[in-house]
Design a protein around this motif. Sequence first.
Motif: not given
Length: 727
Positions: A546-559
């Motif tokens: 979860r530190l790197f990926l959102d609930a859909k398993g995609k990389p979190r955004k910069m903001d």
Amino acid sequence: MASIKLIDGLNLDFTPNPVSSFEKYLVTPGIEFVPAAAFAASWTKKLSEVGTEAVTAGLSFKQKVELGSGVPELTVTAGVRARTAVFAKAGKDIFAGEFLGDEVKTPAGKAYVSFGFEARLGAGVSESVNDLTFGVDANGTLQADCYALCDQSDTLAKAVQGVLENFIIAGDLNDLKAMPVGSIFSAAGKGSFKVSGGLSVDFGPNPMALPTPPGVLPAKLKAGGSAGISASVKVSGEYQIRARKTAEGVVRLGYHKRRASEVNVEVSASAGVDLTVGKTSLIEKLMQSIVPDEDFQETMDQLSGDGLSNDARKAIDDALAASIDRSLSVSLTAAFNRLKSGDAAFLWDIELDRLKADGRDAVNAALDGNLVPLTSMEEHLPEGITLRKSVFQEVRRKKTTIKVNLLGILNYISVSELIVKGRVLFEPLTGTLVVTDAATANTISAVTKPLEADGEKLRQLMAQCVLVTASYRAANASGPLTLSSGQTFFEFHRKTKRDQMKDYLDAVQGMGLITKEEKTTMLDRPDYGPSTILLEADYDDALCARLFLDAKGKPRKMDEYESAGRLAIRALTEDDDDQSYRSIPMTNDTLWKKMRAAGQPGIGATLPPALRNDVSKLGAIIADYSVIVWWAKTMQETGKEVEKMRAFLKANPNVDLRHDNSFKRLRNELADHLGKVAKDTKTQFGEPWGLLAMANVVKGEATVSALINAREFTLDVKTERALGSAA
């Protein structure tokens, strides 16, 4: 027979009671006191009528007076004013304000009248067994006071005569028996006393990756375990021994800490086993705590065979022993600092007539500053002795955990292999153990102390390892781990000012462990003496993802990362008058967007004049901006690498990780990326800001804890979450 005289206006002679300490311990022939004028003028007044000024003016010693058991142990200098007091107000705690401990309140219709003096100990006198030194340092001073319970209708003359004739210095068991019911004796000074007893330590493994390619099959670990410890402890500082005759034949004996004073705790612990060269007793206890039961015997065979030399085993045992000593010292110091009004460090009720030989010896030893016979038998005290309070009980309740940082364990198939090929160190501030490969050990070890890890170097390395470990765990690059990995910040100040303590508490508040109101309460003094802070946040596999990926398993955004980083800066600066300007860009989204559009070179033009025209303020804001953007970019780019690895493993659930070239390529790409991340890790990430920023990403779901150990107080707080949540 000793004599006591009050001269200069009163001209009175007293004869001490045959069992009093002036009869028993007085080396000089007698004592002459010179009363102050106000004291003499109040001589015939009732205690309820005596004013404070008249009493505190009191009596002064005309000549030098020596007391001791055959030889002088205490010397009262000529001219010293005795400490006298009358406590006639019902319900007043007669010990309030000076020492922590049970309240002793004046009963209705009664008054406590005290007499005491400050005496100096001779050089070396406290090194031998003496009845009147109470563990106080040689050449130090001892304040001895005796309190008599009187009727308020008694005159000052009757009360003072009574307390002088029956003055008791509780040097041994017979003195306790001689004390009148209701009387109290206290001895206070700066010195040391000894305690010992059975404690335990928990070993908590912290699996961490180094910035090198991880192994395919990491070592198996378990969540930790306890080791029984027999601890010998020397406690130094300002303390008071207090004996109170609560009933005929019954004494309450306590050791009490001076309020807001420093306590130094030295621990020498043993596992209760043979630690000679060639034995692996402490290693065995460590392995029992962190290696699964099914692998334990094989692990011990590897460590006890030719894998380790006798010198290597001894070095590991020495590092483990030093870690245990330091960790227990931290725990005991915290327990002493947690004492508050109404608390005693140690407290017993003693039924004098029920004591047998072992009980008599234990009580006499306690009066000499040696609590070992009592504290070592807390579970089975001698007949006639009842335990009421003990710092040892507090430490057992809170438990002592030694974090075992297994640096690079993802590169090894077993803990024993890491130990054989590496080294075991301990961090001297916190007692933390460090097990790592030889190259890393050489990098972080203290130059002149081969068993110690340099705290500053270790902290910076751990900051790198946190990002690397979280990335590998999130990517499942080494298979699942059942234990969490921790991010840590620790620091020590020899002298801690209010602004430094505020920085500590800002971080603790930012972790959600205390409220702003609680922080304000703890910031009510200008100086806090020596202090240490330890902050920790733990992440399991699910939280690492979860530190790197959102609930859909995609990389979190910069903001998302920038918001988490800005929130961390805000938590550390918003309530600080000198630093609050740093919160302005952190709370103003419009301003932050302008700063991002301008980039670092153009930040000044986006800021209000008060900020851009102040060189120091502008520099601080640029530094905050730079570390946030660096971290956000690093986390997002790492998230992309994590996503690729997880996608491959999901698409190839049955792949042979040992031999598949595609997997090896992806893993090496991740390792190369993380090597650059480690190399570029900013210093600020190893400080509280980095810990807060990471925790903010998962919105407070990490397990976080804080320990602040200071002269004024100890803060020990922790919040838990259910580990293993779905990513």
